[in-house]
Design a protein around this motif. Structure first.
Motif, PDB file in Angstrom:
ATOM      1  N   TYR A 497      -3.454  -4.824   5.390  1.00  0.00           N
ATOM      2  CA  TYR A 497      -3.994  -3.453   5.526  1.00  0.00           C
ATOM      3  C   TYR A 497      -5.236  -3.852   4.360  1.00  0.00           C
ATOM      4  CZ  TYR A 497      -0.315  -0.975   7.695  1.00  0.00           C
ATOM      5  OH  TYR A 497      -0.012  -0.813   8.531  1.00  0.00           O
ATOM      6  N   SER A 621       0.049   9.730   1.879  1.00  0.00           N
ATOM      7  CA  SER A 621       0.298  10.448   3.124  1.00  0.00           C
ATOM      8  C   SER A 621      -1.108  10.456   4.221  1.00  0.00           C
ATOM      9  CB  SER A 621       0.857  12.133   3.194  1.00  0.00           C
ATOM     10  OG  SER A 621      -0.755  12.289   2.044  1.00  0.00           O
ATOM     11  N   GLY A 622      -1.176  10.721   5.727  1.00  0.00           N
ATOM     12  CA  GLY A 622      -1.687  11.451   6.364  1.00  0.00           C
ATOM     13  C   GLY A 622      -1.732   9.543   7.075  1.00  0.00           C
ATOM     14  N   SER A 623      -3.896   9.738   7.316  1.00  0.00           N
ATOM     15  CA  SER A 623      -3.955   8.097   8.057  1.00  0.00           C
ATOM     16  C   SER A 623      -4.071   6.946   6.801  1.00  0.00           C
ATOM     17  CB  SER A 623      -4.909   8.661   7.905  1.00  0.00           C
ATOM     18  OG  SER A 623      -6.303   8.493   7.778  1.00  0.00           O
ATOM     19  N   THR A 624      -3.101   5.618   7.461  1.00  0.00           N
ATOM     20  CA  THR A 624      -3.590   4.302   6.921  1.00  0.00           C
ATOM     21  C   THR A 624      -5.323   4.150   6.025  1.00  0.00           C
ATOM     22  OG1 THR A 624      -1.560   3.842   8.068  1.00  0.00           O
ATOM     23  CG2 THR A 624      -2.634   2.310   6.621  1.00  0.00           C
ATOM     24  N   SER A 626      -7.455   1.020   4.386  1.00  0.00           N
ATOM     25  CA  SER A 626      -7.158  -0.010   5.142  1.00  0.00           C
ATOM     26  C   SER A 626      -8.928  -0.174   3.694  1.00  0.00           C
ATOM     27  CB  SER A 626      -7.427  -0.759   6.304  1.00  0.00           C
ATOM     28  OG  SER A 626      -9.030   0.014   7.092  1.00  0.00           O
TER      29      SER A 626
END
Length: 645
Positions: A497, A621-624, A626
């Motif tokens: 990422y 937590s939540g969306s990854t 990048s």
């Protein structure tokens, strides 16, 4: 003569630079006392330091006490410049930790003491500003013991603390109640002394107690706590005596092999690189060649710190700190000498913020790149990062004050007007499991003349990254293995990422070359592809930095403060109410610290105080999240091969 590399360490505004100035004045090194407020101190020599009244860069000054030469190093107190402190700690024989008699133990105090203890550096405390309203001594000594998990021993007796008539005297170790207190403290680690204290107290002479105290200080078992006021000189005499008699110096060998470490880089008036060298063994003369990791370099200029001045010399001996010109390839942390070790361990957390820097005039893009390269030489943890065509430049930060300093430095020293984008939190990636990758020579789709097999395994938290060979080392030139190892660590700076992969072990499981066609370049170019395959098969998760916080608010504001912390996702771990003040401890993501800081003043009518420091990385937590990648992307094979071939 004996030498002592002595660090002066403290939380910002505890009076560290004022203490340095007072030590120089009272030892006769300078004949006029400077002031932080007027920008006239010896060690704050940078224009920005004088303007802001804070120490930004470590400064060195030397003076003599009897047969002891003290190389005194004043360090920054603001947490944004902890990287500068990092480099100094590895040079120290001992330290003085300055604590404000009013504010007491603060966030940076805790960070510094933990680092000193990890390194085994002996240190004493100086409780400063005893004449200020609200100053305390005994209470601060108690707080040091309870909050820092060390064993301080009071060395001062104070009357009229907190006023201009404050008076400080050194305690008489042979008079009660001090005699019993010293014996109790020393007896914890000295059974013979304990037995004599009980059965034959008359055998405990002042000489024996002082010798026992010096021995336990050197072993980091006890930490004497002095107090006074650096601005007026109260209590300084006893501290100077302790520096000379209690702290352990060394007897460097000028006839031994040349050994030392470069701990600071700066630029001279003509733009030439100047390296600060702490020489621990041997002698170096003008026009000598010094062995550095990047190759031998010839000494062109040489100055040493001596008796408060910087003097031109033709030779430097062990125990001296020198500023040397001519070492074009020198880097901070370089070991000097044939037996050097290039591995540098770090004892503080890495920067947790990153920001993009851009010139306000597009024509300055090349000049900005060169300027940032110079600044990254002086502070490697800036971690200068660019995209492929250098049109976007990013630097790592410890905080917003550091951003302001970089911006002012670019303006003042390089005539560059720049803008910073809003800082973003630097995340990291951790392995989920084990993975492997393999590319075989002469076998599609491998276009390089090399065979490389790599396996990745997760390591325990905070263990760092490591590399090992699980192949027969004799089957290829050593330079090929070295190329793989160096490239592995470089590739781990940007995982799946785009974030640095942490706590990862990489093992080389297969290796083959074609003689004489294969080169080290084949192995350097192939390694990222193999490692990307291994990381992809192991999978990684994005982790964000988490801070440990200490928060104090009026008890009346406790409910509102707890609500704010809950909204920001904080996890309080402890709560104490005393004297109308609520004290909260816990953890919070680094990204939310500024949010709490901004709202705290309104909730507490300006009385709230928040201290925080990096604690660990935790899965986000939540969306990854990048991060855009700079350079060729080994996780996109077509793009990578197009850029590298």
């Amino acid at each position: 003569m004996r030498t002592l590399n002595l660090g002066i360490l403290a939380h910002v505004d505890a009076g560290k630079t004022s203490l340095t100035e007072r030590l120089l004045f009272d030892t006769g090194t300078i004949d006029k006392l400077g002031s932080v407020d007027t920008g006239s101190t010896q060690t704050d020599s940078l224009e920005l330091e004088r303007q802001r009244g804070i120490t930004i860069a470590a400064a060195v000054v030397s003076f003599t006490l009897g047969d002891l030469v003290v190389n005194l190093i004043d360090t920054p107190g603001h947490p944004d410049f902890i990287a500068e402190v990092e480099r100094i700690l590895q040079l120290l024989d001992a330290a003085v930790v300055v604590v404000s008699a009013v504010e007491g133990v603060q966030a940076q105090t805790r960070v510094l003491v933990r680092a000193l203890r990890r390194l085994g550096v002996p240190f004493v405390f100086f409780i400063n500003k005893i004449d200020r309203l609200g100053a305390r001594y005994s209470e601060i000594v108690g707080d040091i013991a309870s909050q820092l998990s060390v064993r301080p021993v009071a060395m001062s007796a104070v009357t009229n603390a907190g006023g201009r008539h404050a008076k400080v005297e050194g305690v008489d170790m042979m008079q009660e109640p001090h005699f019993s207190a010293f014996c109790d403290a020393l007896a914890v680690e000295d059974e013979t002394l304990l037995s004599d204290f009980i059965l034959a107290p008359e055998s405990l002479t002042i000489e024996r107690l002082r010798a026992a105290l010096a021995d336990q200080v050197a072993k980091c078992l006890l930490h004497p706590a002095f107090c006074g006021t650096a601005m007026t000189g109260i209590g300084i005499t006893d501290l100077i005596a302790a520096i000379e008699t209690l702290l352990p110096g060394r007897n460097p060998d000028p006839l031994g092999p040349v050994e030392g470490k470069i701990f600071k880089i700066e630029r001279g008036w003509g733009g030439e690189k100047l390296a600060y060298l702490n020489l621990t063994s041997g002698r170096v003369a003008m026009r000598d060649y010094l062995e550095l990791p990047a190759g031998a370099a010839k000494v062109a200029t040489m100055q040493v710190f001596s008796e408060g001045r910087l003097e031109k010399v033709n030779q430097v001996s062990a125990g001296q700190i020198a500023k040397i010109g001519g070492l074009a390839n020198a880097r901070i942390g370089n070991e000097v000498g044939a037996g050097r070790n290039t591995t540098v361990g770090f004892h503080f957390a890495p920067p947790t913020l990153e920001t993009r820097v851009r010139p306000r005039r597009p024509s300055d893009i090349s000049a900005l790149w060169l300027a940032l390269q110079q600044l990254s030489e002086q502070d490697p943890l800036i971690n200068l990062r660019i995209n492929g065509d250098t049109s976007e430049m990013f630097v790592s930060l410890y905080g917003e004050v550091q951003k302001e300093i970089i911006q002012a430095t670019l303006q003042n020293d390089f005539a560059l007007d720049v803008a910073f984008e809003e800082s973003m939190t630097i995340c990291a990636e951790r392995l989920v499991g084990t993975g492997s990758g393999l590319e075989i020579i002469f076998k599609e789709p491998n276009p390089f003349l090399a065979t490389i097999g790599l396996r990745v395994d997760p390591r325990p938290e905070d263990a760092g990254n490591s590399f090992a060979l699980e192949v027969d080392v004799g089957q290829m030139p050593v330079s090929f293995y070295r190329a793989v190892e160096e490239t592995v660590f470089e590739t781990l700076k940007a995982g799946i990422y785009g974030w640095q992969v942490i706590d990862c072990h990489v093992a080389m499981t297969a290796a083959r070359h074609s003689s004489p066609s294969s080169t080290a370049a084949d192995f350097r170019k192939l390694t990222p592809l193999v490692l990307a395959t291994a990381l992809s098969s192991a999978h990684t998760v994005v982790c964000e930095p988490v801070d440990r916080f200490l928060l104090e608010v009026p008890a009346a504001a406790l409910t509102a403060t707890l609500t704010l912390l809950a909204q920001c996702g904080a996890s309080p771990k402890g709560q104490l109410i005393s004297g109308g003040i609520a004290r909260l401890e816990g953890t919070i993501t680094s990204a939310m610290v500024q949010t709490v800081q901004r709202q705290l003043a309104g909730l507490s009518s300006g009385a709230g105080v928040l201290e925080s420091s990096f604690d660990h990385y935790a899965r986000k937590s939540g969306s990854t999240a990048s991060r855009p990648r700079s350079g060729a992307d080994p996780f996109d094979r077509a793009d990578y091969l197009q850029r590298t071939r």
